[in-house]
Design an enzyme around this catalytic site. Sequence first.
Site, mmCIF file in Angstrom:
data_model
loop_
_atom_site.group_PDB
_atom_site.id
_atom_site.type_symbol
_atom_site.label_atom_id
_atom_site.label_comp_id
_atom_site.label_asym_id
_atom_site.label_seq_id
_atom_site.Cartn_x
_atom_site.Cartn_y
_atom_site.Cartn_z
ATOM 1 N N GLU A 177 0.850 -1.408 -0.031
ATOM 2 C CA GLU A 177 -0.092 -0.051 0.028
ATOM 3 C C GLU A 177 0.827 1.240 -0.171
ATOM 4 O OE1 GLU A 177 -2.616 0.693 3.508
ATOM 5 O OE2 GLU A 177 -3.650 2.166 2.500
ATOM 6 N N LYS A 219 -2.492 -2.025 -3.086
ATOM 7 C CA LYS A 219 -3.546 -1.058 -2.650
ATOM 8 C C LYS A 219 -2.917 0.237 -2.692
ATOM 9 C CE LYS A 219 -5.996 -0.360 1.466
ATOM 10 N NZ LYS A 219 -6.815 -0.823 2.773
HETATM 11 P P1 13P Z 1 -9.164 4.256 4.347
HETATM 12 O O1 13P Z 1 -10.112 3.371 3.403
HETATM 13 O O2 13P Z 1 -9.911 4.821 5.535
HETATM 14 O O3 13P Z 1 -8.259 5.420 3.577
HETATM 15 O O4 13P Z 1 -8.201 3.102 4.947
HETATM 16 C C1 13P Z 1 -7.753 2.082 4.130
HETATM 17 C C2 13P Z 1 -6.489 1.688 4.685
HETATM 18 O O5 13P Z 1 -6.367 0.511 4.978
HETATM 19 C C3 13P Z 1 -5.656 2.616 5.031
HETATM 20 O O6 13P Z 1 -4.229 2.063 5.398
#
Ligand code: 13P
Length: 342
Positions: A177, A219
Amino acid sequence: MELQSLKDIAKQMMAGNKGLLAMDESTSTCNKRFEALNIPQTEEYRRKYRELIVTTPKLEEAISGAILFDETIRQSTANGKLFIDILKEKGIIPGIKVDEGAINMDGFPGEKITEGLDNLHNRLTEYYKLGARFAKWRAVITIGNNAPTSGSIKANAFLLARYAIICQEVGIVPIVEPEVLMDGNHSLKACADVTNEVLHTLFNQLYQQRVNFEGMILKPNMIVPGLESPQQDNADAVADATINCFLRCVPASVPGIAFLSGGQSPELASERLNAMHVRFKDKMPWALTFSYSRAVQQPCLEKWNGKDENVAEAQRLLYERAHINTIARDGKYTPELEHQMA
Ligand code: 13P
């Protein structure tokens, strides 16, 4: 590394029109969200809230995997049943956040670096034994004055890549991510340029660290204008910028992309995901879904407000928000759905 098993898990995570539920807020993030609603910031209230989530009726119809936090993976319902066992019975794959948060990056004022590599192999081995089959590590990239620098992008990408290969060695699918934050008044184009640079750097580092692209999930952020930008582009423009960038940067061998919501409203997060499916239906080599926290949980959290008598209605809202995103994944979302569901 058992590549076939990683591929099987990733495929299950991206199955059908389902998405992933991020319920891995750290204790401090969860407390912050509770504080804003005057919900007591205690372990018991965090447990109650997570019990509400995992016992939501029909959740498994919309959610294929749930990302947990260390506290949550060890918690149980009031009746003593482990959350992780409830998820497994529903066919929802348990995942675990393993980064230890983003801190100020020394030498790079205004930028962040993520901690958590120390002892990661052993921690992941324990999480595997507890039942986790995928993990998450979030890197934070800021757009601002002279930021992001290539120094911070490279350092964050390297850490994501080390994390990812350690996961794969342990038999856990890494969710990688790299989040380009929405904070600021920058344009859609500025977000596109930064995201392009981040993703190219990331996949180069993943390659160098021998990460198997077939056994990971990306992600990312959507490509959106800054929250304070005077020009708020429509969903089609966001969809075009986002998917055109991914087509250039994300190898076709990556099985799935699952978005974070990053502070978008629940409605916008659904509308934009939908636009991507409508406009690029047959052009995307990867599965494309959601892995939202706030954009799925917020209406539910507000309705619950820490009160037992609100649990059933809060669960209904959680299911509805997840369900609406499955419709967006099918490219069949319309704003009218919001009123029908309310
Ligand atoms: P949000 O969808 O609130 O941005 O959170 C997703 C997430 O896993 C952040 O690490």
